[in-house]
Design a protein around this motif. Structure first.
Motif, mmCIF file in Angstrom:
data_model
loop_
_atom_site.group_PDB
_atom_site.id
_atom_site.type_symbol
_atom_site.label_atom_id
_atom_site.label_comp_id
_atom_site.label_asym_id
_atom_site.label_seq_id
_atom_site.Cartn_x
_atom_site.Cartn_y
_atom_site.Cartn_z
ATOM 1 N N ILE A 55 0.888 -1.188 -0.010
ATOM 2 C CA ILE A 55 -0.047 -0.002 0.103
ATOM 3 C C ILE A 55 0.851 1.155 0.040
ATOM 4 N N ALA A 56 1.942 1.101 0.481
ATOM 5 C CA ALA A 56 3.006 2.354 0.637
ATOM 6 C C ALA A 56 3.238 3.090 -0.767
ATOM 7 N N GLU A 57 3.173 2.006 -1.859
ATOM 8 C CA GLU A 57 3.509 2.597 -3.405
ATOM 9 C C GLU A 57 2.267 3.574 -3.640
ATOM 10 N N TYR A 58 1.209 3.595 -3.011
ATOM 11 C CA TYR A 58 0.055 4.564 -3.185
ATOM 12 C C TYR A 58 0.083 5.690 -2.471
ATOM 13 N N SER A 59 1.049 5.858 -1.549
ATOM 14 C CA SER A 59 1.102 6.987 -0.383
ATOM 15 C C SER A 59 1.255 8.364 -1.066
ATOM 16 N N GLY A 60 0.516 9.292 -0.684
ATOM 17 C CA GLY A 60 0.685 10.650 -1.134
ATOM 18 C C GLY A 60 -0.526 11.350 -1.811
ATOM 19 N N ALA A 61 -0.350 12.403 -2.559
ATOM 20 C CA ALA A 61 -1.651 12.991 -3.294
ATOM 21 C C ALA A 61 -1.746 12.510 -4.808
ATOM 22 N N GLY A 62 -2.846 12.493 -5.310
ATOM 23 C CA GLY A 62 -3.170 12.401 -6.716
ATOM 24 C C GLY A 62 -2.659 11.147 -7.070
ATOM 25 N N ILE A 63 -2.134 9.842 -6.576
ATOM 26 C CA ILE A 63 -1.512 8.832 -7.253
ATOM 27 C C ILE A 63 -2.758 8.139 -7.670
ATOM 28 N N ILE A 64 -3.939 7.927 -7.262
ATOM 29 C CA ILE A 64 -4.771 7.266 -7.643
ATOM 30 C C ILE A 64 -5.636 7.819 -8.727
ATOM 31 N N LYS A 65 -5.865 7.151 -9.936
ATOM 32 C CA LYS A 65 -6.485 7.928 -11.009
ATOM 33 C C LYS A 65 -7.851 7.344 -11.539
ATOM 34 N N HIS A 66 -8.165 6.230 -10.861
ATOM 35 C CA HIS A 66 -9.211 5.581 -11.181
ATOM 36 C C HIS A 66 -10.121 5.397 -10.123
ATOM 37 N N PRO A 67 -11.812 5.191 -10.603
ATOM 38 C CA PRO A 67 -12.731 4.818 -9.140
ATOM 39 C C PRO A 67 -12.192 3.713 -8.646
ATOM 40 N N LEU A 68 -12.653 3.393 -7.497
ATOM 41 C CA LEU A 68 -12.231 2.216 -6.839
ATOM 42 C C LEU A 68 -13.482 1.195 -6.802
ATOM 43 N N LYS A 69 -13.518 0.120 -5.907
ATOM 44 C CA LYS A 69 -14.569 -0.702 -5.926
ATOM 45 C C LYS A 69 -15.661 0.063 -5.136
ATOM 46 N N PRO A 70 -17.002 -0.654 -5.155
ATOM 47 C CA PRO A 70 -18.025 -0.208 -4.477
ATOM 48 C C PRO A 70 -17.768 -0.147 -2.859
ATOM 49 N N PHE A 71 -17.989 0.957 -2.208
ATOM 50 C CA PHE A 71 -17.565 1.209 -0.762
ATOM 51 C C PHE A 71 -18.577 1.910 -0.086
ATOM 52 N N LEU A 72 -19.047 1.174 1.075
ATOM 53 C CA LEU A 72 -20.045 1.854 1.777
ATOM 54 C C LEU A 72 -19.429 1.957 3.381
ATOM 55 N N VAL A 73 -19.971 3.242 3.947
ATOM 56 C CA VAL A 73 -19.130 3.394 5.479
ATOM 57 C C VAL A 73 -20.506 3.449 6.402
ATOM 58 N N VAL A 74 -20.177 2.732 7.423
ATOM 59 C CA VAL A 74 -21.274 2.700 8.481
ATOM 60 C C VAL A 74 -20.526 3.363 9.686
ATOM 61 N N PRO A 75 -20.561 4.476 10.141
ATOM 62 C CA PRO A 75 -19.781 4.855 11.099
ATOM 63 C C PRO A 75 -20.380 4.527 12.592
ATOM 64 N N THR A 76 -19.528 4.262 13.408
ATOM 65 C CA THR A 76 -20.337 3.917 14.955
ATOM 66 C C THR A 76 -19.671 4.890 15.913
ATOM 67 N N THR A 77 -19.056 5.817 15.284
ATOM 68 C CA THR A 77 -18.818 7.065 16.600
ATOM 69 C C THR A 77 -19.254 8.295 15.662
ATOM 70 N N ALA A 78 -19.568 9.273 16.594
ATOM 71 C CA ALA A 78 -20.023 10.609 15.788
ATOM 72 C C ALA A 78 -19.261 11.629 16.207
ATOM 73 N N GLY A 79 -17.917 11.487 15.381
ATOM 74 C CA GLY A 79 -16.909 12.680 15.687
ATOM 75 C C GLY A 79 -15.928 12.491 14.539
#
Lengths: 181, 395
Positions: B121-145
């Motif tokens: 994963i270190a190879e993708y560190s930084g800004a603007g390295i990723i150029k394509h949309p990623l896999k479908p991804f949902l987030v369910v937060p369990t903290t409010a902050g």
């Protein structure tokens, strides 16, 4: 009609101004690192051989300086000798012009998303502090106030004038050396 | 004409309210996903928070293919690699992060690896390295902050090199954030308080720092109003699901605000304190907020004064002279912190934390000076200034 004819000249003048300012700032960075203890202290935290670039995207004018150790910078007038470690990139020549003509502070340009940082953000913060210190020295107080977030309260006129004179002298001799070589 | 300019970006679909979890199958199916993997931590699983998520999916005929529930508080490159391996082995096609900042950041990083390929994963560190949309991804937060569900950043520790790797890309943003009051109902009081104050700080700094803009202002003020109105109600009645939902929405709104207008000195000091003294982020935010506002006061008098309306309501705002509103806003925040201290001992000073030694203040100040948030603080901060703020926050 006249405006249409003048516009390309204005664009050309803007590009030349940015190129010239980068050349002056690059040399001034080298000069200030040779005379100012505060800049040297800030720069010492950078790794030796650290290459810093400020450029206009995608392949516009740029300035490149290298930390050669002990807080001293060396200005590279040509291209970088190897891939740079930190690059601050203006998205457009118009944005670089706003900053370099002191119409927009560096910090405001960051806040306005005018430029991007490619590299370690903590080094970018440090380099911005160094650039601010340089601008406080070399610009008249009224202009410097437009360039930096806050003009340093402890920078008094005698120190400013003396440092500015030494920096400009070093910049001028560096230009002469470049022309000779 | 002024030089004013801003950018604002938030493409995350927000799914919030009663039975929000039950929308997950529909959302995933809409994204063409059939084999989701859940990324979470042991605490979330032990609290039974996965059960309604799994039930909601299974009831709609969507099987959860794999569950990784061992995300540590500070996620590492090794963990990301391990989860990506399981994802590939099980032929998953989407991710659901259920948890706080760490689980969400880990899932963002896993999404990079499983979408872009590779194991490092270190190879993708930084800004603007990723150029394509990623896999479908949902987030369910369990903290409010944290607001991580709406930020385009992830931070993962490279354990081999002992450095924190930042990843920045708009493609890291999830397709949807699912905010369901059931997910924060069992949050213990001190975590409820600390995370809500984290959101309060996100909103306050977004509204007072250099990159503020009209759109993020709208989100920030709405978040501050919700937190001011609901936080103490939730502290007094933790099962109050309506106000829990208000806090969860406020957290997301504050996240949208600060991810578009950045934060300042509170965060710079908080990041340094967290790294050196290992204090929770929300606690640091709550602790430093009034001291930094006092430091910035003369630079932010107008916007800080405006916040009084959202902190204390229209009556107090109307009866406070305009010249005193900024100070009154700081007093309102101090009063809120005092109430939280009474209810759950959320520290108001560094000394009250019991985890910071006075001799560490210089190191904290030095580290804070190099923090990226420093750039956006409205007032220039010198090392001496940072030390002075820390001294005031000491006791």
């Amino acid at each position: 009609m006249l405006a249409k004819r003048i516009q390309p000249m204005a664009f050309q003048a803007r590009r030349l101004y940015v190129e010239l300012m980068f050349q002056v700032m690059g040399r001034a960075l080298q000069a200030v690192s040779e005379i100012d203890a505060t800049v040297q202290k800030e720069a010492r935290a950078l790794p030796e051989g650290f290459l810093f670039e400020m450029m206009v995207m995608p392949d516009g004018p740029r300035l490149i300086v290298e930390h050669i150790g002990n807080g001293r910078f060396h200005y590279h007038s040509g291209s970088a000798p190897r891939p740079v470690d930190l690059s601050i990139q203006f998205k457009h020549i118009a944005h670089a012009f706003l900053v370099l003509s002191f119409q927009e502070k560096t910090a405001v340009a960051f806040a306005n998303d005018r430029m991007l940082v490619d590299g370690d953000i903590s080094y970018a913060i440090r380099m911005t502090r160094i650039l601010n210190r340089l601008e406080s020295f070399i610009l008249p107080r009224l202009v410097a106030k437009r360039a930096v977030k806050e003009y340093p309260a402890n920078l008094h006129l005698p120190e400013k004038l003396l440092s500015a004179a030494r920096i400009y002298l070093k910049v001028a001799s560096n230009f002469v050396d470049t022309v000779r070589t | 004409m002024t030089n004013q300019y801003y950018e604002f970006f938030c493409p995350v679909k927000v799914i919030a309210g009663k039975a929000a979890l039950e929308h997950i199958p529909y959302e995933l199916t809409g994204l063409g996903a059939k084999r989701p993997m859940i990324v979470t931590d042991k605490g979330v699983r032990a609290a039974g928070l996965l059960d309604p998520v799994i039930a909601a999916c299974e009831e709609s005929g969507l099987d959860i293919i794999s569950i990784y529930d061992d995300v540590p508080p500070d996620s590492s490159t090794g963990v990301v690699k391990e989860i990506a391996g399981i994802y590939r082995r099980e032929k998953c096609d989407s991710l659901i992060a259920v948890g706080g900042g760490s689980a969400i950041d880990t899932a963002k990083a896993v999404n990079i690896l499983v979408s872009e390929g590779g194991d490092n994963i270190a190879e993708y560190s930084g800004a603007g390295i990723i150029k394509h949309p990623l896999k479908p991804f949902l987030v369910v937060p369990t903290t409010a902050g944290t607001g991580s569900e709406v930020t385009s950043v992830a931070v993962i520790t490279d354990t081999a090199k002992s450095v924190k790797l930042p990843f920045t890309s708009s493609f890291l943003l999830p397709n949807a954030a699912v905010i369901d009051p059931r997910m924060t109902l069992t949050l213990p009081p001190h975590i409820t308080a600390a995370t809500a104050m984290d959101a309060m700080t996100h909103a306050t700094e977004a509204f007072t720092c250099m990159a503020k803009n009209p759109l993020s202002d709208a989100y920030a003020t709405a978040a501050i109003k919700k937190i001011s109105t609901s936080l103490l109600k939730v502290m007094d009645n933790p099962k109050d699901s309506d106000n829990r939902l208000e806090l969860a929405q406020a957290s997301t709104m504050a996240g949208i605000a600060f991810s578009n207008s950045m934060v300042g000195l509170v965060h710079a000091l908080g990041h340094a304190t967290g790294a050196i003294c290992h204090l929770p982020h929300g606690m640091c935010m709550s602790l430093y907020l009034p001291y930094v506002l006092e430091y910035n006061l003369e630079t932010i008098r107008a916007p800080l004064g405006e916040l009084l309306l959202y902190l204390e309501g229209p009556e107090v705002y109307a009866t406070t002279p305009a010249s005193r509103r900024a100070e009154a806003s700081i007093s309102a925040l101090r009063k809120l912190r005092d109430e939280l201290f009474k209810r759950c001992k959320l520290p108001r000073t560094l000394k009250e934390t019991g985890s910071v030694e006075e001799h560490q203040l210089d190191t904290i100040a030095e580290m804070a000076m190099d923090d990226g948030s420093m750039m956006f603080n409205p007032k220039e901060v010198t090392l001496e200034d940072a030390r002075a703020v820390l001294k005031r926050a000491w006791a």
